[in-house]
Design a protein around this motif. Structure first.
Motif, PDB file in Angstrom:
ATOM      1  N   PHE A  91     -19.017 -48.434  30.432  1.00 57.83           N
ATOM      2  CA  PHE A  91     -19.413 -48.412  29.025  1.00 57.83           C
ATOM      3  C   PHE A  91     -18.452 -47.514  28.265  1.00 57.83           C
ATOM      4  CE2 PHE A  91     -21.509 -46.880  25.223  1.00 57.83           C
ATOM      5  CZ  PHE A  91     -21.904 -48.078  24.660  1.00 57.83           C
ATOM      6  N   HIS A  92     -17.801 -48.078  27.250  1.00 60.27           N
ATOM      7  CA  HIS A  92     -16.842 -47.286  26.480  1.00 60.27           C
ATOM      8  C   HIS A  92     -17.096 -47.330  24.981  1.00 60.27           C
ATOM      9  CE1 HIS A  92     -14.619 -46.390  30.097  1.00 60.27           C
ATOM     10  NE2 HIS A  92     -14.530 -47.669  30.381  1.00 60.27           N
ATOM     11  N   GLY A  93     -18.123 -48.071  24.540  1.00 64.33           N
ATOM     12  CA  GLY A  93     -18.434 -48.063  23.111  1.00 64.33           C
ATOM     13  C   GLY A  93     -18.552 -49.453  22.541  1.00 64.33           C
ATOM     14  N   ILE A 138     -16.947 -38.906  27.754  1.00 58.70           N
ATOM     15  CA  ILE A 138     -17.833 -38.808  26.603  1.00 58.70           C
ATOM     16  C   ILE A 138     -19.252 -38.399  27.019  1.00 58.70           C
ATOM     17  CG2 ILE A 138     -18.941 -40.203  24.794  1.00 58.70           C
ATOM     18  CD1 ILE A 138     -16.133 -41.660  24.591  1.00 58.70           C
ATOM     19  N   GLN A 139     -19.724 -38.993  28.124  1.00 59.06           N
ATOM     20  CA  GLN A 139     -21.084 -38.658  28.574  1.00 59.06           C
ATOM     21  C   GLN A 139     -21.085 -37.634  29.709  1.00 59.06           C
ATOM     22  OE1 GLN A 139     -25.220 -40.953  29.818  1.00 59.06           O
ATOM     23  NE2 GLN A 139     -23.627 -42.023  28.771  1.00 59.06           N
ATOM     24  N   GLU A 178     -14.772 -44.038  33.691  1.00 57.08           N
ATOM     25  CA  GLU A 178     -15.648 -42.870  33.585  1.00 57.08           C
ATOM     26  C   GLU A 178     -15.709 -42.247  34.981  1.00 57.08           C
ATOM     27  OE1 GLU A 178     -19.545 -44.501  31.696  1.00 57.08           O
ATOM     28  OE2 GLU A 178     -18.226 -46.173  32.120  1.00 57.08           O
ATOM     29  N   LYS A 188     -20.156 -37.070  22.285  1.00 56.93           N
ATOM     30  CA  LYS A 188     -21.525 -36.653  22.605  1.00 56.93           C
ATOM     31  C   LYS A 188     -21.734 -35.129  22.489  1.00 56.93           C
ATOM     32  CE  LYS A 188     -23.491 -40.728  24.585  1.00 56.93           C
ATOM     33  NZ  LYS A 188     -22.629 -41.800  25.057  1.00 56.93           N
ATOM     34  N   ASN A 230     -12.181 -43.590  22.128  1.00 57.63           N
ATOM     35  CA  ASN A 230     -11.599 -44.579  23.048  1.00 57.63           C
ATOM     36  C   ASN A 230     -10.618 -45.507  22.345  1.00 57.63           C
ATOM     37  OD1 ASN A 230     -12.684 -43.742  25.491  1.00 57.63           O
ATOM     38  ND2 ASN A 230     -14.628 -44.792  25.126  1.00 57.63           N
ATOM     39  N   SER A 283     -16.715 -40.226  16.569  1.00 59.66           N
ATOM     40  CA  SER A 283     -17.639 -40.756  17.567  1.00 59.66           C
ATOM     41  C   SER A 283     -16.889 -41.003  18.866  1.00 59.66           C
ATOM     42  CB  SER A 283     -18.225 -42.082  17.078  1.00 59.66           C
ATOM     43  OG  SER A 283     -17.199 -43.059  17.033  1.00 59.66           O
ATOM     44  N   GLY A 284     -17.664 -41.402  19.877  1.00 59.39           N
ATOM     45  CA  GLY A 284     -17.073 -41.685  21.178  1.00 59.39           C
ATOM     46  C   GLY A 284     -16.239 -42.943  21.164  1.00 59.39           C
ATOM     47  N   THR A 285     -16.786 -43.992  20.591  1.00 56.18           N
ATOM     48  CA  THR A 285     -16.055 -45.253  20.592  1.00 56.18           C
ATOM     49  C   THR A 285     -14.717 -45.097  19.873  1.00 56.18           C
ATOM     50  OG1 THR A 285     -16.414 -47.632  20.398  1.00 56.18           O
ATOM     51  CG2 THR A 285     -17.023 -46.316  18.475  1.00 56.18           C
ATOM     52  N   ASP A 309     -12.762 -41.411  30.524  1.00 54.99           N
ATOM     53  CA  ASP A 309     -13.772 -41.350  29.471  1.00 54.99           C
ATOM     54  C   ASP A 309     -14.814 -40.319  29.901  1.00 54.99           C
ATOM     55  OD1 ASP A 309     -16.041 -41.690  27.900  1.00 54.99           O
ATOM     56  OD2 ASP A 309     -15.793 -43.860  27.703  1.00 54.99           O
TER      57      ASP A 309
HETATM   58  C1  LIG Z   1     -21.849 -42.977  24.485  1.00 51.44           C
HETATM   59  C2  LIG Z   1     -20.591 -43.371  25.152  1.00 51.44           C
HETATM   60  C3  LIG Z   1     -19.526 -43.929  24.435  1.00 51.44           C
HETATM   61  C4  LIG Z   1     -19.626 -44.284  22.969  1.00 51.44           C
HETATM   62  O1  LIG Z   1     -19.848 -43.172  22.168  1.00 51.44           O
HETATM   63  P1  LIG Z   1     -20.387 -43.396  20.654  1.00 51.44           P
HETATM   64  O2  LIG Z   1     -20.361 -42.031  20.066  1.00 51.44           O
HETATM   65  O3  LIG Z   1     -21.751 -43.982  20.781  1.00 51.44           O
HETATM   66  O4  LIG Z   1     -19.449 -44.329  19.998  1.00 51.44           O
HETATM   67  C5  LIG Z   1     -18.353 -44.194  25.115  1.00 51.44           C
HETATM   68  N1  LIG Z   1     -18.229 -43.922  26.417  1.00 51.44           N
HETATM   69  C6  LIG Z   1     -19.228 -43.390  27.137  1.00 51.44           C
HETATM   70  C7  LIG Z   1     -19.020 -43.078  28.589  1.00 51.44           C
HETATM   71  C8  LIG Z   1     -20.450 -43.106  26.535  1.00 51.44           C
HETATM   72  O5  LIG Z   1     -21.464 -42.612  27.252  1.00 51.44           O
END
Ligand SMILES: *Cc1c(COP(=O)(O)O)cnc(C)c1O
Length: 391
Positions: A135-137, A222-223, A187, A249, A107, A102-104, A220
Protein backbone atom coordinates in the motif's frame (compact mmCIF):
# COMPACT_ATOMS: atom_id res chain seq x y z
CA UNK A 1 -24.47 12.05 17.51
CA UNK A 2 -27.18 10.90 15.13
CA UNK A 3 -27.73 14.47 13.92
CA UNK A 4 -24.01 14.95 13.15
CA UNK A 5 -23.80 11.63 11.34
CA UNK A 6 -26.81 12.44 9.15
CA UNK A 7 -25.39 15.88 8.35
CA UNK A 8 -22.04 14.31 7.43
CA UNK A 9 -23.62 11.68 5.20
CA UNK A 10 -25.60 14.41 3.45
CA UNK A 11 -22.59 16.58 2.73
CA UNK A 12 -19.46 14.43 2.30
CA UNK A 13 -18.56 12.24 -0.67
CA UNK A 14 -19.35 8.71 0.42
CA UNK A 15 -15.83 7.26 0.24
CA UNK A 16 -15.73 5.95 3.81
CA UNK A 17 -18.01 3.69 5.81
CA UNK A 18 -17.37 5.43 9.11
CA UNK A 19 -17.94 3.88 12.52
CA UNK A 20 -21.06 5.33 14.19
CA UNK A 21 -19.25 7.61 16.60
CA UNK A 22 -18.54 11.35 16.61
CA UNK A 23 -15.24 12.06 18.33
CA UNK A 24 -14.87 15.38 20.05
CA UNK A 25 -11.69 15.49 22.12
CA UNK A 26 -8.72 13.49 23.23
CA UNK A 27 -6.39 13.31 26.19
CA UNK A 28 -3.37 11.05 26.44
CA UNK A 29 -4.38 7.70 24.93
CA UNK A 30 -8.12 8.24 25.36
CA UNK A 31 -10.72 9.79 23.05
CA UNK A 32 -14.17 11.07 23.98
CA UNK A 33 -17.28 11.27 21.80
CA UNK A 34 -19.93 13.99 21.79
CA UNK A 35 -21.97 12.01 24.37
CA UNK A 36 -18.98 11.92 26.71
CA UNK A 37 -18.21 8.21 26.22
CA UNK A 38 -14.52 7.33 26.69
CA UNK A 39 -12.50 5.16 24.29
CA UNK A 40 -9.09 3.58 24.71
CA UNK A 41 -7.34 4.30 21.41
CA UNK A 42 -5.41 1.47 19.76
CA UNK A 43 -5.76 2.99 16.28
CA UNK A 44 -4.09 6.42 16.70
CA UNK A 45 -5.97 7.79 13.69
CA UNK A 46 -4.26 5.08 11.58
CA UNK A 47 -0.80 5.16 13.15
CA UNK A 48 -0.64 8.97 13.17
CA UNK A 49 -1.12 10.22 16.74
CA UNK A 50 2.15 8.84 18.11
CA UNK A 51 2.23 11.31 20.99
CA UNK A 52 -1.42 10.71 21.81
CA UNK A 53 -3.74 13.66 22.33
CA UNK A 54 -3.42 17.11 23.85
CA UNK A 55 0.30 16.89 24.54
CA UNK A 56 0.96 20.28 26.19
CA UNK A 57 4.49 20.67 24.83
CA UNK A 58 3.46 19.97 21.23
CA UNK A 59 0.28 22.04 21.59
CA UNK A 60 2.22 24.98 23.02
CA UNK A 61 4.68 25.01 20.11
CA UNK A 62 1.85 24.85 17.56
CA UNK A 63 -0.12 27.65 19.23
CA UNK A 64 2.99 29.86 19.27
CA UNK A 65 3.54 29.25 15.58
CA UNK A 66 -0.09 30.05 14.71
CA UNK A 67 0.41 33.47 16.26
CA UNK A 68 3.73 33.99 14.51
CA UNK A 69 3.45 32.67 10.93
CA UNK A 70 1.38 29.90 9.33
CA UNK A 71 2.40 29.93 5.70
CA UNK A 72 5.01 31.41 3.38
CA UNK A 73 5.11 29.20 0.21
CA UNK A 74 8.43 27.89 -1.06
CA UNK A 75 9.31 31.18 -2.75
CA UNK A 76 11.00 32.17 0.53
CA UNK A 77 13.01 30.52 3.29
CA UNK A 78 11.40 30.00 6.68
CA UNK A 79 13.12 28.99 9.92
CA UNK A 80 10.68 26.22 10.93
CA UNK A 81 11.26 24.38 7.66
CA UNK A 82 15.02 24.37 8.12
CA UNK A 83 14.73 23.21 11.74
CA UNK A 84 12.43 20.36 10.72
CA UNK A 85 14.63 19.36 7.79
CA UNK A 86 17.78 19.23 9.92
CA UNK A 87 16.03 17.20 12.62
CA UNK A 88 14.59 14.79 10.07
CA UNK A 89 17.96 14.34 8.35
CA UNK A 90 19.54 13.56 11.70
CA UNK A 91 17.11 10.72 12.49
CA UNK A 92 16.33 9.39 9.01
CA UNK A 93 19.86 8.82 7.74
CA UNK A 94 19.06 10.74 4.56
CA UNK A 95 20.95 13.80 3.30
CA UNK A 96 18.17 15.94 1.80
CA UNK A 97 14.43 16.14 2.46
CA UNK A 98 11.43 17.48 0.60
CA UNK A 99 8.27 18.21 2.61
CA UNK A 100 4.84 17.18 1.33
CA UNK A 101 1.30 17.29 2.70
CA UNK A 102 0.61 13.57 2.91
CA UNK A 103 2.02 10.10 2.49
CA UNK A 104 0.82 9.52 -1.02
CA UNK A 105 2.41 12.80 -2.10
CA UNK A 106 5.71 11.70 -0.55
CA UNK A 107 5.57 8.55 -2.69
CA UNK A 108 4.75 10.58 -5.80
CA UNK A 109 7.90 12.62 -5.17
CA UNK A 110 9.98 9.49 -4.57
CA UNK A 111 8.84 7.95 -7.85
CA UNK A 112 9.54 11.17 -9.71
CA UNK A 113 13.00 11.45 -8.13
CA UNK A 114 13.77 7.89 -9.26
CA UNK A 115 12.57 8.57 -12.81
CA UNK A 116 14.58 11.81 -12.96
CA UNK A 117 17.68 10.01 -11.66
CA UNK A 118 17.43 7.49 -14.51
CA UNK A 119 16.73 10.27 -17.01
CA UNK A 120 19.77 12.22 -15.88
CA UNK A 121 21.96 9.15 -16.02
CA UNK A 122 20.77 8.83 -19.60
CA UNK A 123 19.85 5.16 -19.30
CA UNK A 124 16.17 5.59 -20.15
CA UNK A 125 14.99 3.34 -17.34
CA UNK A 126 11.42 3.79 -16.21
CA UNK A 127 10.11 0.54 -14.68
CA UNK A 128 9.26 0.06 -11.02
CA UNK A 129 9.14 -3.18 -9.08
CA UNK A 130 6.70 -3.10 -6.15
CA UNK A 131 5.39 -5.84 -3.85
CA UNK A 132 2.18 -7.80 -3.75
CA UNK A 133 -0.11 -6.67 -0.90
CA UNK A 134 1.65 -3.29 -0.88
CA UNK A 135 0.00 0.00 0.00
CA UNK A 136 1.54 3.28 -1.09
CA UNK A 137 -1.41 5.67 -1.37
CA UNK A 138 -4.40 6.71 -3.47
CA UNK A 139 -3.05 9.22 -6.00
CA UNK A 140 -2.32 7.91 -9.47
CA UNK A 141 1.44 7.30 -9.16
CA UNK A 142 1.30 5.82 -5.67
CA UNK A 143 -1.75 3.78 -6.66
CA UNK A 144 0.20 2.39 -9.61
CA UNK A 145 2.64 0.72 -7.21
CA UNK A 146 -0.14 -0.41 -4.83
CA UNK A 147 -1.19 -4.02 -5.33
CA UNK A 148 -4.82 -4.07 -4.28
CA UNK A 149 -7.31 -4.88 -7.04
CA UNK A 150 -10.29 -3.06 -5.56
CA UNK A 151 -8.30 0.17 -5.17
CA UNK A 152 -6.90 0.03 -8.72
CA UNK A 153 -9.41 -1.42 -11.14
CA UNK A 154 -11.88 1.49 -11.50
CA UNK A 155 -9.03 3.91 -12.20
CA UNK A 156 -7.09 2.03 -14.84
CA UNK A 157 -5.05 2.55 -16.90
CA UNK A 158 -2.51 3.49 -14.23
CA UNK A 159 1.10 4.41 -15.01
CA UNK A 160 2.77 1.71 -17.09
CA UNK A 161 5.92 -0.23 -16.29
CA UNK A 162 5.06 -1.48 -12.78
CA UNK A 163 5.62 -5.14 -11.89
CA UNK A 164 4.67 -6.84 -8.62
CA UNK A 165 6.92 -9.34 -6.85
CA UNK A 166 6.19 -11.59 -3.87
CA UNK A 167 7.09 -9.91 -0.59
CA UNK A 168 9.89 -11.81 1.18
CA UNK A 169 10.71 -13.77 -1.98
CA UNK A 170 13.96 -12.43 -3.41
CA UNK A 171 13.90 -14.77 -6.41
CA UNK A 172 10.55 -13.36 -7.49
CA UNK A 173 12.03 -9.84 -7.35
CA UNK A 174 15.08 -10.89 -9.35
CA UNK A 175 12.84 -12.48 -11.98
CA UNK A 176 11.22 -9.10 -12.66
CA UNK A 177 14.41 -7.07 -13.09
CA UNK A 178 15.01 -5.88 -16.65
CA UNK A 179 17.43 -3.37 -18.17
CA UNK A 180 14.57 -0.87 -17.79
CA UNK A 181 14.15 -1.22 -13.98
CA UNK A 182 14.68 2.15 -12.33
CA UNK A 183 13.60 1.49 -8.71
CA UNK A 184 12.25 -1.08 -6.28
CA UNK A 185 9.72 0.24 -3.76
CA UNK A 186 8.72 -1.62 -0.61
CA UNK A 187 7.46 -1.20 2.94
CA UNK A 188 9.95 -2.81 5.36
CA UNK A 189 6.84 -3.77 7.31
CA UNK A 190 3.63 -3.96 5.29
CA UNK A 191 0.84 -2.23 7.22
CA UNK A 192 -2.40 -2.24 5.20
CA UNK A 193 -1.42 -5.57 3.61
CA UNK A 194 -1.81 -7.44 6.90
CA UNK A 195 1.25 -6.58 9.08
CA UNK A 196 4.04 -8.51 7.37
CA UNK A 197 7.67 -7.84 8.29
CA UNK A 198 10.45 -8.08 5.76
CA UNK A 199 12.95 -10.81 6.60
CA UNK A 200 16.52 -9.53 7.08
CA UNK A 201 17.77 -11.58 4.08
CA UNK A 202 15.05 -10.05 1.91
CA UNK A 203 16.06 -6.48 2.81
CA UNK A 204 19.78 -7.14 2.38
CA UNK A 205 19.11 -9.13 -0.81
CA UNK A 206 17.20 -6.21 -2.32
CA UNK A 207 19.99 -3.81 -1.37
CA UNK A 208 22.57 -6.07 -3.02
CA UNK A 209 20.42 -6.51 -6.12
CA UNK A 210 19.95 -2.74 -6.41
CA UNK A 211 23.71 -2.13 -6.07
CA UNK A 212 24.57 -4.74 -8.67
CA UNK A 213 21.99 -3.58 -11.20
CA UNK A 214 22.13 0.20 -10.65
CA UNK A 215 18.55 0.29 -9.32
CA UNK A 216 17.33 2.66 -6.61
CA UNK A 217 15.82 1.22 -3.41
CA UNK A 218 12.82 3.14 -2.04
CA UNK A 219 11.55 2.36 1.46
CA UNK A 220 8.03 3.49 2.29
CA UNK A 221 8.26 4.20 6.02
CA UNK A 222 5.00 6.12 6.17
CA UNK A 223 3.34 3.68 8.57
CA UNK A 224 6.18 1.58 10.00
CA UNK A 225 8.53 4.54 10.56
CA UNK A 226 8.70 7.12 13.35
CA UNK A 227 9.54 4.75 16.16
CA UNK A 228 6.71 2.30 15.68
CA UNK A 229 8.98 -0.75 15.36
CA UNK A 230 11.23 0.42 18.20
CA UNK A 231 13.84 1.99 15.94
CA UNK A 232 13.25 5.43 14.49
CA UNK A 233 12.74 3.96 11.00
CA UNK A 234 12.20 0.27 10.33
CA UNK A 235 15.02 0.02 7.77
CA UNK A 236 17.51 1.01 10.46
CA UNK A 237 17.13 -2.32 12.26
CA UNK A 238 18.19 -4.23 9.13
CA UNK A 239 21.56 -2.62 8.53
CA UNK A 240 20.65 -1.87 4.91
CA UNK A 241 20.18 1.70 3.81
CA UNK A 242 17.71 2.69 1.07
CA UNK A 243 18.40 5.46 -1.45
CA UNK A 244 15.01 7.11 -0.94
CA UNK A 245 12.77 7.06 2.15
CA UNK A 246 9.17 8.25 2.32
CA UNK A 247 7.59 9.41 5.58
CA UNK A 248 4.26 10.81 6.80
CA UNK A 249 1.62 9.70 9.34
CA UNK A 250 3.30 10.11 12.77
CA UNK A 251 5.98 12.64 11.75
CA UNK A 252 3.63 15.55 12.47
CA UNK A 253 1.75 13.95 15.41
CA UNK A 254 -1.59 14.75 13.74
CA UNK A 255 -0.71 17.82 11.69
CA UNK A 256 -0.94 16.74 8.03
CA UNK A 257 2.62 16.50 6.76
CA UNK A 258 4.85 14.07 4.88
CA UNK A 259 8.34 14.04 3.45
CA UNK A 260 10.70 12.14 1.25
CA UNK A 261 14.39 11.88 1.93
CA UNK A 262 17.17 11.32 -0.58
CA UNK A 263 20.79 10.31 -0.19
CA UNK A 264 23.28 12.91 -1.40
CA UNK A 265 24.01 10.82 -4.50
CA UNK A 266 20.33 10.71 -5.52
CA UNK A 267 19.70 14.34 -4.54
CA UNK A 268 22.53 15.48 -6.78
CA UNK A 269 21.41 13.43 -9.77
CA UNK A 270 17.66 13.89 -9.60
CA UNK A 271 15.26 16.73 -8.82
CA UNK A 272 16.38 20.25 -9.77
CA UNK A 273 14.68 23.66 -9.67
CA UNK A 274 11.45 23.46 -11.64
CA UNK A 275 11.18 19.65 -11.52
CA UNK A 276 8.87 19.33 -8.55
CA UNK A 277 6.92 21.52 -6.16
CA UNK A 278 4.03 21.95 -3.77
CA UNK A 279 2.39 25.09 -2.42
CA UNK A 280 1.95 24.00 1.20
CA UNK A 281 4.90 21.63 1.56
CA UNK A 282 7.37 22.82 4.18
CA UNK A 283 4.79 25.20 5.59
CA UNK A 284 5.98 26.69 8.94
CA UNK A 285 3.01 25.33 10.89
CA UNK A 286 3.49 21.74 9.65
CA UNK A 287 7.24 22.01 10.12
CA UNK A 288 6.94 23.11 13.74
CA UNK A 289 4.90 19.95 14.26
CA UNK A 290 7.71 17.84 12.75
CA UNK A 291 10.52 19.61 14.60
CA UNK A 292 8.72 19.51 17.95
CA UNK A 293 7.71 15.88 17.48
CA UNK A 294 11.32 14.90 16.80
CA UNK A 295 12.53 16.91 19.78
CA UNK A 296 10.04 15.13 22.03
CA UNK A 297 11.08 11.75 20.60
CA UNK A 298 14.62 12.50 21.68
CA UNK A 299 13.97 14.07 25.10
CA UNK A 300 11.48 11.36 26.13
CA UNK A 301 13.31 8.53 24.32
CA UNK A 302 10.10 7.34 22.68
CA UNK A 303 11.89 4.54 20.79
CA UNK A 304 13.13 2.95 24.03
CA UNK A 305 9.61 3.22 25.42
CA UNK A 306 8.19 1.51 22.31
CA UNK A 307 10.69 -1.34 22.66
CA UNK A 308 9.70 -1.84 26.30
CA UNK A 309 5.90 -1.64 25.93
CA UNK A 310 6.11 -3.41 22.54
CA UNK A 311 7.85 -6.40 24.15
CA UNK A 312 5.07 -6.57 26.73
CA UNK A 313 2.39 -6.35 24.02
CA UNK A 314 4.14 -9.17 22.11
CA UNK A 315 4.22 -11.37 25.21
CA UNK A 316 0.56 -10.74 26.02
CA UNK A 317 -0.63 -11.26 22.43
CA UNK A 318 1.32 -14.53 22.21
CA UNK A 319 -0.49 -15.65 25.35
CA UNK A 320 -3.82 -14.70 23.82
CA UNK A 321 -3.02 -16.73 20.68
CA UNK A 322 -2.18 -19.74 22.88
CA UNK A 323 -5.30 -19.45 24.98
CA UNK A 324 -8.01 -18.25 22.64
CA UNK A 325 -9.30 -20.18 19.62
CA UNK A 326 -10.44 -17.05 17.77
CA UNK A 327 -6.87 -15.63 17.80
CA UNK A 328 -4.82 -17.53 15.20
CA UNK A 329 -1.52 -15.68 14.85
CA UNK A 330 0.43 -12.65 16.06
CA UNK A 331 2.49 -10.60 13.61
CA UNK A 332 4.71 -7.53 13.68
CA UNK A 333 6.90 -5.90 16.28
CA UNK A 334 6.93 -3.01 18.76
CA UNK A 335 3.73 -1.01 18.52
CA UNK A 336 2.74 -2.15 15.04
CA UNK A 337 1.27 -5.57 15.53
CA UNK A 338 -1.36 -7.70 13.88
CA UNK A 339 -3.64 -10.32 15.38
CA UNK A 340 -4.98 -12.70 12.76
CA UNK A 341 -8.41 -13.99 13.69
CA UNK A 342 -10.28 -17.09 12.61
CA UNK A 343 -13.26 -14.84 11.83
CA UNK A 344 -13.82 -11.50 10.04
CA UNK A 345 -12.22 -8.63 11.96
CA UNK A 346 -15.17 -6.27 11.35
CA UNK A 347 -17.47 -7.84 13.98
CA UNK A 348 -14.77 -7.75 16.62
CA UNK A 349 -14.00 -4.11 15.81
CA UNK A 350 -17.66 -3.11 16.11
CA UNK A 351 -17.98 -4.94 19.42
CA UNK A 352 -14.79 -3.23 20.63
CA UNK A 353 -16.28 0.16 19.86
CA UNK A 354 -19.25 -0.66 22.11
CA UNK A 355 -16.76 -1.66 24.81
CA UNK A 356 -14.94 1.68 24.50
CA UNK A 357 -11.94 0.39 22.56
CA UNK A 358 -10.86 1.71 19.15
CA UNK A 359 -9.35 -0.93 16.85
CA UNK A 360 -8.74 -1.11 13.11
CA UNK A 361 -8.15 -3.95 10.68
CA UNK A 362 -5.56 -4.74 8.04
CA UNK A 363 -7.25 -6.84 5.37
CA UNK A 364 -10.39 -8.66 6.40
CA UNK A 365 -9.21 -10.95 9.19
CA UNK A 366 -6.37 -9.11 10.94
CA UNK A 367 -6.75 -6.70 13.85
CA UNK A 368 -4.09 -4.01 13.42
CA UNK A 369 -2.75 -2.65 16.70
CA UNK A 370 -1.12 0.75 16.12
CA UNK A 371 -1.75 2.68 19.36
CA UNK A 372 -0.21 6.02 20.34
CA UNK A 373 3.46 5.32 21.08
CA UNK A 374 3.04 6.69 24.61
CA UNK A 375 0.81 3.84 25.85
CA UNK A 376 1.86 2.13 29.07
CA UNK A 377 1.62 -1.54 30.06
CA UNK A 378 -1.59 -0.83 31.96
CA UNK A 379 -3.20 0.28 28.67
CA UNK A 380 -2.11 -2.98 27.03
CA UNK A 381 -3.79 -4.81 29.95
CA UNK A 382 -6.93 -2.71 29.58
CA UNK A 383 -7.08 -3.39 25.82
CA UNK A 384 -6.58 -7.13 26.31
CA UNK A 385 -9.22 -7.37 29.01
CA UNK A 386 -11.75 -5.93 26.54
CA UNK A 387 -10.49 -7.95 23.58
CA UNK A 388 -10.48 -11.23 25.50
CA UNK A 389 -14.06 -10.63 26.57
CA UNK A 390 -15.10 -10.01 22.94
CA UNK A 391 -13.19 -12.97 21.45
C1 LIG B 1 -1.00 5.58 4.90
C2 LIG B 1 0.04 5.11 3.96
C3 LIG B 1 0.31 5.78 2.76
C4 LIG B 1 -0.53 6.95 2.28
O1 LIG B 1 -0.47 8.04 3.14
P1 LIG B 1 -1.60 9.19 3.01
O2 LIG B 1 -1.13 10.24 3.97
O3 LIG B 1 -2.89 8.56 3.38
O4 LIG B 1 -1.59 9.65 1.61
C5 LIG B 1 1.35 5.33 1.98
N1 LIG B 1 2.10 4.29 2.36
C6 LIG B 1 1.87 3.62 3.50
C7 LIG B 1 2.76 2.47 3.88
C8 LIG B 1 0.83 3.99 4.34
O5 LIG B 1 0.57 3.31 5.45
Amino acid sequence: MKEYMEAADGSLVHTYNRFPVVLERGEGVYLYDTEGKKYLDFAAGIAVSGLGYADPELGGALKDQIDRLMHTSNLYYNTACVNAARALIKVSGMDRVFFTNSGTEANEGALKAARKYAWKKGNGRYEFIAMKDSFHGRTMGALSVTEHEAYRTPFEPLIPGVRFAEFNNLESVKALVTDQTCAIILEPLQGEGGIHMAEPEFMSGIRKLCDEEGILMICDEIQCGMGRTGSMFAWQSYGTKPDIVTMAKAIGSGVPVGAFGLTKEVAEYSLEPGDHGTTYGGNPFACVAVAKTLEIFETRDICAHVREVGAYLTEQLDRLVNECDAAAERRGVGLIQGLKLTRPAADTISRALEEGLLLISARSDVIRLVPPLIIEKEHVDEMLLKLRKIL
